[in-house]
Design a protein around this motif. Structure first.
Motif, PDB file in Angstrom:
ATOM      1  N   SER A 104       0.819  -1.212   0.000  1.00 32.81           N
ATOM      2  CA  SER A 104       0.000   0.000   0.000  1.00 32.81           C
ATOM      3  C   SER A 104       0.850   1.258   0.000  1.00 32.81           C
ATOM      4  O   SER A 104       0.414   2.318  -0.472  1.00 32.81           O
ATOM      5  N   LEU A 129      -5.105  -1.197 -14.398  1.00 28.18           N
ATOM      6  CA  LEU A 129      -5.035  -1.113 -12.943  1.00 28.18           C
ATOM      7  C   LEU A 129      -5.138   0.335 -12.468  1.00 28.18           C
ATOM      8  O   LEU A 129      -5.732   0.616 -11.411  1.00 28.18           O
ATOM      9  N   ALA A 133      -7.970   1.615  -9.966  1.00 28.57           N
ATOM     10  CA  ALA A 133      -7.541   2.126  -8.673  1.00 28.57           C
ATOM     11  C   ALA A 133      -8.147   3.486  -8.366  1.00 28.57           C
ATOM     12  O   ALA A 133      -8.198   3.896  -7.198  1.00 28.57           O
ATOM     13  N   VAL A 138      -6.792   2.419  -2.857  1.00 30.27           N
ATOM     14  CA  VAL A 138      -5.475   1.815  -2.966  1.00 30.27           C
ATOM     15  C   VAL A 138      -4.754   2.466  -4.135  1.00 30.27           C
ATOM     16  O   VAL A 138      -5.383   2.886  -5.117  1.00 30.27           O
ATOM     17  N   PRO A 140      -2.397   2.761  -7.469  1.00 35.19           N
ATOM     18  CA  PRO A 140      -2.185   1.903  -8.642  1.00 35.19           C
ATOM     19  C   PRO A 140      -0.896   1.102  -8.559  1.00 35.19           C
ATOM     20  O   PRO A 140      -0.836  -0.048  -9.014  1.00 35.19           O
ATOM     21  N   LEU A 143      -1.471  -2.076  -6.534  1.00 35.48           N
ATOM     22  CA  LEU A 143      -2.160  -3.125  -7.297  1.00 35.48           C
ATOM     23  C   LEU A 143      -1.208  -3.814  -8.269  1.00 35.48           C
ATOM     24  O   LEU A 143      -1.213  -5.047  -8.397  1.00 35.48           O
TER      25      LEU A 143
END
Length: 258
Positions: A104, A129, A133, A138, A140, A143
């Motif tokens: 994160s 993504l 996102a 969260v 990008p 991810l």
């Protein structure tokens, strides 16, 4: 040489009482307790003793089945297994939480220009993504890092022959193909997805090592044997009498006498 307990004047010699002041209080009691404890320890290891029997049960448990093992050994094993499982789950939870927290905190990575063969596959995934996102809490980059970590772990686990890693690798490849198809330009969507499929197939040579579609047949010898046999219960006739005694036979013909 004989000892004499009388003094020179014939009077009996006075014996001195033991000096109990020098003994610590309760010293005799501690000595008796220590002696009893040593005796109990020695007797428990003798044949038929408590510790001797427990040691024999542990020694016999190596070659015994589950039903033949002593109940206290089963209880101790189950308690140790449950404790280990609780510790393992707690440790795995801490490790997973740390990894997710680290992902994160990953800064947002650049989308890139999508040049080259790898960029043709990697650029649509980053774009997809990043778009998703924007609707999630969260980054990008987190991810994308999690997606890469999943692929790496499934690749290594699949190479080691783990069945769960094989399933994860299949889901990883299918999700990658879906993201490439969704975020690629309309004119080159088919080519980008096909290129991603070829790359995934080449990596599957390593990830799906040892996987076979042939059924595994285990040839175990039968536990019982069938021996066909025919049993006939036939009554054996009684033997016929021998000689010239035909008097008892009602249906016999006597020979003619001249």
């Amino acid at each position: 040489m004989f000892s004499n307990d009388r003094q020179m004047n014939g009077q009996p010699r006075q014996r001195s009482a033991p000096d109990t002041a020098q003994l610590p209080p309760g010293g005799n009691r501690k000595q008796r307790f220590t002696r009893r404890l040593r005796t109990a320890w020695r007797e428990s290891w003798e044949e038929g003793g408590f510790l001797y029997q427990r040691w024999e049960e542990i020694f016999q448990a190596r070659n015994a089945s589950w039903h033949e093992i002593a109940p206290w050994i089963k209880a101790a094993g189950l308690l140790a297994g449950i404790s280990f499982l609780v510790i393992a789950v707690d440790t795995a939870g801490d490790i997973t939480g740390g990894v997710l927290k680290g992902l994160s905190d990953v800064p947002a990575s650049g989308i890139g220009d999508g040049a080259g063969l790898w960029g043709t596959v990697d650029h649509p995934i980053r774009v997809f993504l990043a778009e998703q996102a924007a609707h999630l809490a969260v980054a990008p980059g987190a991810l994308y890092a999690f997606w890469q970590l999943t692929g790496l772990l499934s690749l290594v686990g699949g190479f080691l022959g783990n069945a769960g890693a094989h399933i994860t690798w299949a889901l990883f490849g299918c999700s990658g193909l879906a993201m490439v198809w969704s975020a690629s330009p309309t004119g080159g969507r088919a080519v980008a997805t096909g290129l991603a499929a070829f790359m995934w197939a080449l990596a599957s040579i390593v990830a799906l090592r040892g996987l076979t579609l042939r059924p595994i047949v285990h040839n175990h010898p039968p536990q019982w044997q069938f021996n066909p046999a025919i049993h006939l219960d036939a009554a054996i006739p009684a033997p016929t009498p021998t000689g010239d005694d035909f008097g008892d036979a009602p249906d016999t013909i006597r020979p003619l006498q001249r």
